[in-house]
Motif scaffolding. Structure first.
Motif, PDB file in Angstrom:
ATOM      1  N   GLY A   1      -2.592   3.680  -3.518  1.00  0.00           N
ATOM      2  CA  GLY A   1      -1.366   3.566  -2.742  1.00  0.00           C
ATOM      3  C   GLY A   1      -0.547   4.850  -2.816  1.00  0.00           C
ATOM      4  O   GLY A   1      -0.901   5.809  -3.506  1.00  0.00           O
ATOM      5  N   ARG A   2       0.559   4.854  -2.090  1.00  0.00           N
ATOM      6  CA  ARG A   2       1.419   6.049  -2.056  1.00  0.00           C
ATOM      7  C   ARG A   2       2.888   5.658  -2.082  1.00  0.00           C
ATOM      8  O   ARG A   2       3.290   4.647  -1.499  1.00  0.00           O
ATOM      9  CB  ARG A   2       1.150   6.885  -0.802  1.00  0.00           C
ATOM     10  CG  ARG A   2      -0.259   7.437  -0.737  1.00  0.00           C
ATOM     11  CD  ARG A   2      -0.475   8.347   0.456  1.00  0.00           C
ATOM     12  NE  ARG A   2      -1.901   8.573   0.665  1.00  0.00           N
ATOM     13  CZ  ARG A   2      -2.408   9.293   1.637  1.00  0.00           C
ATOM     14  NH1 ARG A   2      -1.597   9.866   2.530  1.00  0.00           N
ATOM     15  NH2 ARG A   2      -3.724   9.446   1.761  1.00  0.00           N
TER      16      ARG A   2
ATOM     17  N   LEU B   1      -0.202   8.089   5.156  1.00  0.00           N
ATOM     18  CA  LEU B   1      -1.538   7.617   5.502  1.00  0.00           C
ATOM     19  C   LEU B   1      -2.629   8.670   5.591  1.00  0.00           C
ATOM     20  O   LEU B   1      -3.808   8.343   5.427  1.00  0.00           O
ATOM     21  CB  LEU B   1      -1.466   6.876   6.848  1.00  0.00           C
ATOM     22  CG  LEU B   1      -0.555   5.656   6.900  1.00  0.00           C
ATOM     23  CD1 LEU B   1      -0.392   5.191   8.338  1.00  0.00           C
ATOM     24  CD2 LEU B   1      -1.097   4.535   6.026  1.00  0.00           C
ATOM     25  N   SER B   2      -2.300   9.919   5.874  1.00  0.00           N
ATOM     26  CA  SER B   2      -3.351  10.892   6.190  1.00  0.00           C
ATOM     27  C   SER B   2      -4.058  11.399   4.937  1.00  0.00           C
ATOM     28  O   SER B   2      -3.504  11.422   3.838  1.00  0.00           O
ATOM     29  CB  SER B   2      -2.776  12.071   6.971  1.00  0.00           C
ATOM     30  OG  SER B   2      -2.011  12.897   6.114  1.00  0.00           O
TER      31      SER B   2
ATOM     32  N   ASP C   1       0.808  -1.217   0.000  1.00  0.00           N
ATOM     33  CA  ASP C   1       0.000   0.000   0.000  1.00  0.00           C
ATOM     34  C   ASP C   1       0.839   1.263   0.000  1.00  0.00           C
ATOM     35  O   ASP C   1       0.451   2.276  -0.591  1.00  0.00           O
ATOM     36  CB  ASP C   1      -0.934   0.006   1.215  1.00  0.00           C
ATOM     37  CG  ASP C   1      -1.909  -1.154   1.177  1.00  0.00           C
ATOM     38  OD1 ASP C   1      -2.779  -1.155   0.295  1.00  0.00           O
ATOM     39  OD2 ASP C   1      -1.776  -2.065   2.022  1.00  0.00           O
ATOM     40  N   VAL C   2       1.982   1.210   0.678  1.00  0.00           N
ATOM     41  CA  VAL C   2       2.836   2.402   0.789  1.00  0.00           C
ATOM     42  C   VAL C   2       4.297   1.986   0.673  1.00  0.00           C
ATOM     43  O   VAL C   2       4.731   1.015   1.301  1.00  0.00           O
ATOM     44  CB  VAL C   2       2.628   3.130   2.141  1.00  0.00           C
ATOM     45  CG1 VAL C   2       3.522   4.377   2.215  1.00  0.00           C
ATOM     46  CG2 VAL C   2       1.171   3.514   2.344  1.00  0.00           C
ATOM     47  N   LEU C   3       5.039   2.726  -0.139  1.00  0.00           N
ATOM     48  CA  LEU C   3       6.488   2.572  -0.229  1.00  0.00           C
ATOM     49  C   LEU C   3       7.111   3.875   0.252  1.00  0.00           C
ATOM     50  O   LEU C   3       6.824   4.945  -0.291  1.00  0.00           O
ATOM     51  CB  LEU C   3       6.912   2.294  -1.676  1.00  0.00           C
ATOM     52  CG  LEU C   3       8.394   2.453  -2.021  1.00  0.00           C
ATOM     53  CD1 LEU C   3       9.258   1.524  -1.181  1.00  0.00           C
ATOM     54  CD2 LEU C   3       8.615   2.214  -3.515  1.00  0.00           C
TER      55      LEU C   3
ATOM     56  N   ILE D   1       5.966  13.280  10.160  1.00  0.00           N
ATOM     57  CA  ILE D   1       5.516  13.758   8.853  1.00  0.00           C
ATOM     58  C   ILE D   1       5.529  12.624   7.842  1.00  0.00           C
ATOM     59  O   ILE D   1       4.682  12.588   6.925  1.00  0.00           O
ATOM     60  CB  ILE D   1       6.348  14.966   8.364  1.00  0.00           C
ATOM     61  CG1 ILE D   1       5.652  15.622   7.151  1.00  0.00           C
ATOM     62  CG2 ILE D   1       7.769  14.572   7.993  1.00  0.00           C
ATOM     63  CD1 ILE D   1       4.249  16.101   7.412  1.00  0.00           C
ATOM     64  N   LEU D   2       6.433  11.668   7.978  1.00  0.00           N
ATOM     65  CA  LEU D   2       6.418  10.528   7.063  1.00  0.00           C
ATOM     66  C   LEU D   2       5.171   9.678   7.273  1.00  0.00           C
ATOM     67  O   LEU D   2       4.569   9.203   6.302  1.00  0.00           O
ATOM     68  CB  LEU D   2       7.677   9.680   7.237  1.00  0.00           C
ATOM     69  CG  LEU D   2       8.998  10.329   6.823  1.00  0.00           C
ATOM     70  CD1 LEU D   2      10.129   9.308   6.872  1.00  0.00           C
ATOM     71  CD2 LEU D   2       8.898  10.934   5.422  1.00  0.00           C
TER      72      LEU D   2
END
Length: 267
Positions: A127-128, A218-219, A81-83, A212-213
Motif C-alpha cells: 500500500g501507499r 498508483l503508478s 490500499d492508499v491513504l 500527480i497525486l
C-alpha cells in the motif's frame, strides 16, 4: 486492479478533483470532509465519474475526532490500499485549538500522523501513504509545534509542511517492509481555496496537482519511492529543506509528534 483509496479533505480543491479522476478508473473511494453538506455535494460530483463513495466526517483540528475517524474506518474496512493525506489549512480565523495548539500544525501535520499510525494495521505492505507537502518548507520551531509559541500564517504553514515531510521519511524508515510513504509537493499556487484565501489569486490549473497525486498513489514510478519527496514544480524527486537531514532537528520534531499524537491503542 481497483484499489480502496481514502482521501482526506476531499470536498473541494485538489482532493475532490483527485477523487473524480480515481473514480473514473473504477477505484473504491472513501472521502473525508469536515462538513456533512460538502460531503453530500462531493458524493454527487464523484458519483458521476464512478460508483458512489463512502463518506466520513471529522474536524481534523480536533485530535479526538481524528481518533474517532480512524476507529470508524478500521471498523468498516479490512483493507485500505492508499491513504492520501490531502487536508490542509493556511489561513484560519481561529489559529489556536481549544487545546492550545496551532491549528495549522494540527491539521497539516499532527492529524495525518495520528490517522496514518492508527490505520497502519489495515494498510498492506504494497500500500501507499501519500502526504501533501509543499515547496514552502521551513525549519520547524518545535516550541510552536508543541503550542508554546505563536507563528504567523505563512510561517506555521511552511513549518507544518516540512514537519509532514520529516515524518514521511521517518515513518518510511520505521516501516521498511511497507507500506510506502511519499511526500508530494503537488505544485505551487494551484487554483485551490487555500490559494485564493491566502494569496488573493486564481492560481494554476488544479489538474496539475490532482494528476500527480493519482500517479503517486498508483503508478509504478512511485513503487520504490518510500521516504522520498517529489517536487512537482521541478518534475521529479528532490531533496526537501536541509533541516529534514539534520538528525537532531528530526529527532526533536518526531519526539514532539509522538507526545502530541499520543500512543496508538493496542488491538
Amino acid at each position: 486492479m481497483p484499489k480502496t483509496i481514502l482521501i482526506t479533505g476531499a470536498t473541494d480543491g485538489i482532493g475532490l478533483l483527485t477523487a473524480r479522476m480515481l473514480a473514473k478508473d473504477g477505484h473504491t473511494l472513501l472521502l473525508h470532509g469536515r462538513s456533512a453538506e460538502k460531503l453530500t455535494a462531493a458524493v454527487q460530483s464523484v458519483s458521476t465519474s464512478g460508483a458512489a463513495p463512502r463518506t466520513y466526517r471529522a474536524d481534523l483540528s480536533q485530535l479526538e475526532e481524528v481518533s474517532a475517524l480512524a476507529g470508524e474506518i478500521t471498523a468498516g474496512h479490512e483493507r485500505i490500499d492508499v491513504l492520501i493525506n490531502n487536508a490542509g489549512v493556511l489561513k484560519t480565523p481561529q489559529p489556536r485549538t481549544a487545546q492550545g495548539l496551532d491549528a495549522r500544525f494540527v491539521v497539516n501535520t499532527i492529524a495525518p500522523y495520528l490517522l496514518t499510525r492508527r490505520l497502519l494495521p489495515i494498510l498492506p505492505a504494497r500500500g501507499r501513504v501519500v502526504n501533501l507537502s509543499s515547496a514552502a518548507q521551513a525549519r520547524v520551531d518545535v516550541a510552536a509545534l508543541r503550542g508554546q509559541r505563536s507563528l504567523d500564517h505563512m510561517a506555521a504553514y511552511a513549518q507544518s509542511k516540512l514537519a509532514i515531510t520529516i515524518w514521511t521519511q521517518e515513518m518510511a524508515r520505521a516501516q521498511p517492509d511497507g507500506p510506502a510513504f511519499i511526500a508530494v509537493n503537488p505544485g505551487s499556487l494551484l487554483a485551490s481555496k487555500m490559494v485564493r484565501e491566502g494569496f488573493g489569486m486564481t492560481g494554476n490549473d488544479l489538474s496539475i496537482g490532482a494528476e500527480i497525486l493519482c500517479r503517486a498513489a498508483l503508478s509504478e514510478e512511485f513503487a520504490g519511492a518510500t521516504g522520498r519527496y517529489f517536487d512537482n514544480d521541478a518534475g521529479g524527486f528532490a531533496r526537501p529543506d536541509p533541516a529534514a537531514g539534520d538528525a537532531a532537528h528530526v529527532a526533536a520534531v518526531m519526539a514532539a509528534l509522538g507526545d502530541l499524537a499520543g500512543p496508538v491503542p493496542e488491538g
